[in-house]
Design an enzyme around this catalytic site. Structure first.
Site, PDB file in Angstrom:
ATOM      1  N   ASP A 158     -46.932 -58.205   7.103  1.00  0.00           N
ATOM      2  CA  ASP A 158     -45.655 -58.011   6.373  1.00  0.00           C
ATOM      3  C   ASP A 158     -45.386 -59.135   5.368  1.00  0.00           C
ATOM      4  O   ASP A 158     -44.232 -59.503   5.136  1.00  0.00           O
ATOM      5  CB  ASP A 158     -44.495 -57.917   7.376  1.00  0.00           C
ATOM      6  CG  ASP A 158     -44.636 -56.706   8.280  1.00  0.00           C
ATOM      7  OD1 ASP A 158     -44.184 -56.775   9.439  1.00  0.00           O
ATOM      8  OD2 ASP A 158     -45.229 -55.701   7.850  1.00  0.00           O
TER       9      ASP A 158
ATOM     10  N   ASN B 149     -47.072 -50.667   2.192  1.00  0.00           N
ATOM     11  CA  ASN B 149     -46.419 -50.391   3.469  1.00  0.00           C
ATOM     12  C   ASN B 149     -44.919 -50.356   3.263  1.00  0.00           C
ATOM     13  O   ASN B 149     -44.386 -51.061   2.398  1.00  0.00           O
ATOM     14  CB  ASN B 149     -46.771 -51.496   4.469  1.00  0.00           C
ATOM     15  CG  ASN B 149     -46.108 -51.308   5.830  1.00  0.00           C
ATOM     16  OD1 ASN B 149     -46.112 -50.222   6.383  1.00  0.00           O
ATOM     17  ND2 ASN B 149     -45.528 -52.376   6.351  1.00  0.00           N
TER      18      ASN B 149
ATOM     19  N   SER C  52     -38.162 -52.560   2.874  1.00  0.00           N
ATOM     20  CA  SER C  52     -38.974 -53.125   1.793  1.00  0.00           C
ATOM     21  C   SER C  52     -40.270 -52.347   1.662  1.00  0.00           C
ATOM     22  O   SER C  52     -40.894 -52.015   2.684  1.00  0.00           O
ATOM     23  CB  SER C  52     -39.335 -54.592   2.112  1.00  0.00           C
ATOM     24  OG  SER C  52     -38.185 -55.362   2.392  1.00  0.00           O
TER      25      SER C  52
ATOM     26  N   HIS D 291     -41.556 -51.282   5.291  1.00  0.00           N
ATOM     27  CA  HIS D 291     -41.166 -52.065   6.465  1.00  0.00           C
ATOM     28  C   HIS D 291     -39.644 -52.077   6.561  1.00  0.00           C
ATOM     29  O   HIS D 291     -38.975 -52.345   5.555  1.00  0.00           O
ATOM     30  CB  HIS D 291     -41.710 -53.489   6.337  1.00  0.00           C
ATOM     31  CG  HIS D 291     -41.320 -54.384   7.457  1.00  0.00           C
ATOM     32  ND1 HIS D 291     -41.908 -54.322   8.694  1.00  0.00           N
ATOM     33  CD2 HIS D 291     -40.361 -55.342   7.533  1.00  0.00           C
ATOM     34  CE1 HIS D 291     -41.332 -55.225   9.494  1.00  0.00           C
ATOM     35  NE2 HIS D 291     -40.399 -55.843   8.809  1.00  0.00           N
TER      36      HIS D 291
HETATM   37  C1  GRF Z   1     -39.754 -46.295   9.762  1.00  0.00           C
HETATM   38  O1  GRF Z   1     -38.570 -47.007  10.049  1.00  0.00           O
HETATM   39  C2  GRF Z   1     -40.688 -47.200   9.026  1.00  0.00           C
HETATM   40  O2  GRF Z   1     -40.044 -48.150   8.206  1.00  0.00           O
HETATM   41  C3  GRF Z   1     -41.371 -47.900  10.138  1.00  0.00           C
HETATM   42  O3  GRF Z   1     -41.592 -46.914  11.102  1.00  0.00           O
HETATM   43  C4  GRF Z   1     -40.513 -45.979  11.048  1.00  0.00           C
HETATM   44  C5  GRF Z   1     -41.177 -44.630  11.150  1.00  0.00           C
HETATM   45  O4  GRF Z   1     -40.797 -43.774  10.229  1.00  0.00           O
HETATM   46  N1  GRF Z   1     -42.595 -48.505   9.708  1.00  0.00           N
HETATM   47  P1  GRF Z   1     -41.398 -42.283  10.057  1.00  0.00           P
HETATM   48  O5  GRF Z   1     -40.238 -41.374  10.347  1.00  0.00           O
HETATM   49  O6  GRF Z   1     -42.535 -42.080  11.068  1.00  0.00           O
HETATM   50  O7  GRF Z   1     -41.880 -42.193   8.653  1.00  0.00           O
END
Ligand code: GRF
Length: 201
Positions: free
Chosen positions: A142, A104, A133, A106
């Site tokens: 997480d 994942n 991360s 995060h």
């Molecule tokens: C990102 O900040 C990711 O870290 C979090 O959700 C956001 C979505 O990003 N989990 P994305 O543009 O849909 O990939």
């Protein structure tokens, strides 16, 4: 290697994997994009046969949804499953089913700011540094072994939005580099710990 991606939103992290593969920076194939939101724009980034999306409210329980999701993910025989902007908590059954292959990204410097609204919380806490991360997924939210992190400064006039944008900009190269480490076998997980080139760190 075959990569399945779980996404709930716009899919900018998915896009950076697609771009990295196209640019020859990642020897891999995106074999499926899976979402808990049938309208997720991430789904539009791959051909229709590679998409799977169901609304959790069509299922009797979280476990039932996770089982259907897990069956669909397993059916495309992925080597790695990457949660990239996936906004639902994955139950222990799903996590154990793909243990060691599930990662994942995060938007915080774990172990700080697990969970949601990480940018607002970093500002609230007066953090001068924040970031993203990439970690292995374990049943606890997480909490899995961290593969790599990217840091950004928190500026005095930051809003959650300005900070989120700065973090997102480093998420993309971080995710590509982390997935490359997985795809090339350089990083694996054993008993909740990172192994680099076969050596436990
Ligand atoms: C990102 O900040 C990711 O870290 C979090 O959700 C956001 C979505 O990003 N989990 P994305 O543009 O849909 O990939």
């Amino acid at each position: 290697p075959r990569i399945a991606v779980l996404a709930s939103g716009r899919g900018s992290n998915l896009q950076c994997l697609i771009d990295g593969i196209a640019a020859g920076q990642l020897e891999a194939r995106i074999v499926g994009v899976f979402s808990d939101r049938p309208g997720a724009r991430a789904l539009d980034k791959v051909p229709a046969p590679s998409r799977w999306a169901r609304s959790p409210k069509d299922f009797a329980s979280r476990e039932a949804f996770d089982e259907a999701l897990g069956d669909a993910v397993a059916a495309c025989n992925p080597d790695w499953i990457v949660c990239a902007g996936y906004m639902r908590i994955l139950g222990a059954g799903f996590v154990e089913r793909f243990s060691g292959r599930l990662v994942n990204i995060h938007p915080s410097l774990l172990p700080r700011h697990k969970g949601l609204h990480t940018h607002a919380r970093a500002i609230e806490a007066g953090d001068t540094e924040h970031g993203a991360s990439v970690h292995f997924v374990v049943p606890e939210l997480d909490a899995g072994a961290v593969i790599a992190q990217a840091r950004v400064p928190v500026l005095a006039d930051d809003t959650p939005e300005s900070l989120a944008a700065r973090v997102l900009a480093v998420e993309h190269p971080l995710l590509l580099a982390s997935v490359r480490l997985l795809a090339t076998g350089r990083v694996t997980e054993q008993d909740g710990r990172i192994r680099l080139d076969g050596q436990s760190l």
